[in-house]
Design an enzyme around this catalytic site. Structure first.
Site, mmCIF file in Angstrom:
data_model
loop_
_atom_site.group_PDB
_atom_site.id
_atom_site.type_symbol
_atom_site.label_atom_id
_atom_site.label_comp_id
_atom_site.label_asym_id
_atom_site.label_seq_id
_atom_site.Cartn_x
_atom_site.Cartn_y
_atom_site.Cartn_z
ATOM 1 N N ASP A 50 0.832 -1.217 0.000
ATOM 2 C CA ASP A 50 0.000 0.000 0.000
ATOM 3 C C ASP A 50 0.864 1.265 0.000
ATOM 4 O OD1 ASP A 50 -2.341 1.408 -0.056
ATOM 5 O OD2 ASP A 50 -2.814 1.133 2.078
ATOM 6 N N ARG A 73 0.150 7.671 -2.711
ATOM 7 C CA ARG A 73 0.709 8.751 -1.871
ATOM 8 C C ARG A 73 2.171 9.011 -2.207
ATOM 9 N NH1 ARG A 73 -1.233 6.017 3.461
ATOM 10 N NH2 ARG A 73 -1.830 4.446 1.903
ATOM 11 N N HIS A 91 2.512 3.479 -9.084
ATOM 12 C CA HIS A 91 2.287 2.045 -9.308
ATOM 13 C C HIS A 91 3.482 1.431 -10.030
ATOM 14 C CE1 HIS A 91 -1.627 2.283 -7.663
ATOM 15 N NE2 HIS A 91 -2.170 2.987 -8.643
ATOM 16 N N SER A 101 -7.169 -5.658 -5.443
ATOM 17 C CA SER A 101 -8.273 -6.275 -4.705
ATOM 18 C C SER A 101 -9.550 -6.227 -5.540
ATOM 19 C CB SER A 101 -8.497 -5.534 -3.381
ATOM 20 O OG SER A 101 -9.079 -4.268 -3.609
ATOM 21 N N GLU A 155 -12.117 -4.971 -4.617
ATOM 22 C CA GLU A 155 -12.662 -3.629 -4.371
ATOM 23 C C GLU A 155 -11.954 -2.553 -5.197
ATOM 24 O OE1 GLU A 155 -11.753 -5.761 -1.793
ATOM 25 O OE2 GLU A 155 -13.829 -6.376 -1.470
ATOM 26 N N ARG A 203 -12.056 2.106 -8.331
ATOM 27 C CA ARG A 203 -11.226 3.265 -8.705
ATOM 28 C C ARG A 203 -11.597 3.752 -10.102
ATOM 29 N NH1 ARG A 203 -5.370 2.463 -5.799
ATOM 30 N NH2 ARG A 203 -6.238 1.759 -3.812
ATOM 31 N N LEU A 252 11.453 -19.824 -4.384
ATOM 32 C CA LEU A 252 10.303 -19.145 -3.769
ATOM 33 C C LEU A 252 9.038 -19.237 -4.629
ATOM 34 C CD1 LEU A 252 10.355 -15.797 -1.997
ATOM 35 C CD2 LEU A 252 9.045 -15.878 -4.079
HETATM 36 C C1 IPE Z 1 -5.394 -2.824 -0.420
HETATM 37 O O1 IPE Z 1 -5.070 -1.480 -0.528
HETATM 38 C C2 IPE Z 1 -5.277 -3.499 -1.746
HETATM 39 C C3 IPE Z 1 -3.936 -3.573 -2.312
HETATM 40 C C4 IPE Z 1 -2.835 -3.180 -1.740
HETATM 41 C C5 IPE Z 1 -3.857 -4.165 -3.604
HETATM 42 P P1 IPE Z 1 -6.173 -0.349 -0.709
HETATM 43 O O2 IPE Z 1 -5.448 0.928 -0.717
HETATM 44 O O3 IPE Z 1 -7.028 -0.661 -1.878
HETATM 45 O O4 IPE Z 1 -7.045 -0.543 0.609
HETATM 46 P P2 IPE Z 1 -7.989 0.489 1.391
HETATM 47 O O5 IPE Z 1 -9.012 0.979 0.416
HETATM 48 O O6 IPE Z 1 -7.102 1.597 1.875
HETATM 49 O O7 IPE Z 1 -8.558 -0.301 2.521
HETATM 50 C C1 IPE Z 2 -1.567 0.249 -3.448
HETATM 51 O O1 IPE Z 2 -1.337 1.614 -3.474
HETATM 52 C C2 IPE Z 2 -1.681 -0.331 -4.829
HETATM 53 C C3 IPE Z 2 -3.039 -0.767 -5.194
HETATM 54 C C4 IPE Z 2 -4.061 -0.770 -4.420
HETATM 55 C C5 IPE Z 2 -3.213 -1.238 -6.556
HETATM 56 P P1 IPE Z 2 -2.540 2.655 -3.448
HETATM 57 O O2 IPE Z 2 -2.908 2.984 -4.862
HETATM 58 O O3 IPE Z 2 -3.655 2.155 -2.618
HETATM 59 O O4 IPE Z 2 -1.834 3.893 -2.767
HETATM 60 P P2 IPE Z 2 -2.501 4.937 -1.777
HETATM 61 O O5 IPE Z 2 -3.120 4.188 -0.651
HETATM 62 O O6 IPE Z 2 -3.504 5.707 -2.578
HETATM 63 O O7 IPE Z 2 -1.353 5.786 -1.350
HETATM 64 MG MG MG Z 3 -4.129 2.404 -0.638
#
Ligand code: IPE
Ligand code: IPE
Ligand code: MG
Length: 236
Positions: free
Chosen positions: A16, A20, A33, A61, A63, A67, A127
């Site tokens: 995660d 940001r 990304h 995910s 979810e 986006r 691995l």
């Molecule tokens: C969880 O991160 C999913 C992945 C890292 C792929 P998100 O950024 O989507 O999760 P929430 O929305 O903060 O819970």
């Molecule tokens: C995790 O980074 C990657 C995915 C969920 C695909 P985020 O895209 O959730 O990054 P933040 O949480 O917005 O910083």
């Molecule tokens: Mg995130």
């Protein structure tokens, strides 16, 4: 001493903070990304060198389809690129790539890239990199329940013979339990990651954003794991 450290057999990483990381640099989320994908390659190779046997990473995910279309399209394109070209170094380290998640509604192109890397690495013996892609822990349990129920209805499984091993063998991948779950970026939640497999994992939530989670940070995580006393319900 590194040699004295216990290396967890199965590590999960909720990758995660890519967005940001990019926003703090005035870059587009896509750049975050992309940098995150580079970090994944490095961490995977490092984990293999340290002797980690299974690395499960949360890449997309169920979810995450909420986006913007532009971000989802970019992530799909990035995955095709990674699996088709960028993972050669990982493959050279004898890593076997497997996927956890629902195939539907992924496009043919994405599925093809996933299937090709799975096939190409199926005989690799170091691995196992389990990429959770279009993955949701609740959906995994739902899919497991449906598969087992259908086997029961067909008479292939007797209800009284269902064990925890049966459940595990009907998950997307039959892997050992998670020993250690790391979520970068300071968020302290599972967000639907490997609910069943994480039942006795140790958790670690470093503030570092995923693109900056490099070898040193990974080693710090392993050191933190070594400070934990695992009790599994006993009174060690
Ligand atoms: C969880 O991160 C999913 C992945 C890292 C792929 P998100 O950024 O989507 O999760 P929430 O929305 O903060 O819970
Ligand atoms: C995790 O980074 C990657 C995915 C969920 C695909 P985020 O895209 O959730 O990054 P933040 O949480 O917005 O910083
Ligand atoms: Mg995130």
């Amino acid at each position: 001493m590194i040699e004295d450290l216990v290396i967890p057999t199965h590590i999960g990483i909720i990758m995660d903070g890519n967005g940001r990381w990019a926003e703090r640099r005035g870059l587009s989320r896509s750049m975050g990304h992309r940098e995150g994908a580079n970090t994944l390659k490095k961490i995977c190779i490092y984990a293999e060198k340290l002797g980690v046997k299974y690395l499960s990473v949360y890449a997309f995910s169920t979810e995450n389809f909420k986006r913007s279309k532009a971000e989802v399209d970019f992530l799909m394109k990035l995955c095709i690129e990674m699996f088709s070209n960028e993972f050669q170094e990982i493959i050279d380290h004898n890593v076997r790539v497997v996927f956890s998640g629902r195939r539907e509604p992924l496009t043919k192109k994405v599925l093809k890239a996933m299937d090709e890397i799975t096939e190409k690495t199926k005989n690799n013996t170091s691995l196992v990199l389990n990429i959770c892609f279009n993955y949701g822990g609740q959906t995994e349990l739902l899919d497991m329940t449906k598969k087992i129920s259908s086997e029961v209805l067909k008479g292939n499984i007797q209800v009284e013979n269902i064990t925890l091993d049966t459940l595990s063998s009907y998950l997307y991948q039959d892997l050992p339990p998670l020993d250690f779950v790391i979520r970068t970026s300071g968020e302290q939640r599972l967000s639907n990651f490997m609910l069943y497999q994480a039942s006795y994992a140790e958790f670690y939530f470093p503030e570092v954003l995923f693109p900056d989670f490099l070898e040193n940070e990974f080693m710090e995580a392993i050191v933190e794991f070594n400070k934990r006393t695992r009790k599994f319900g006993g009174n060690v």
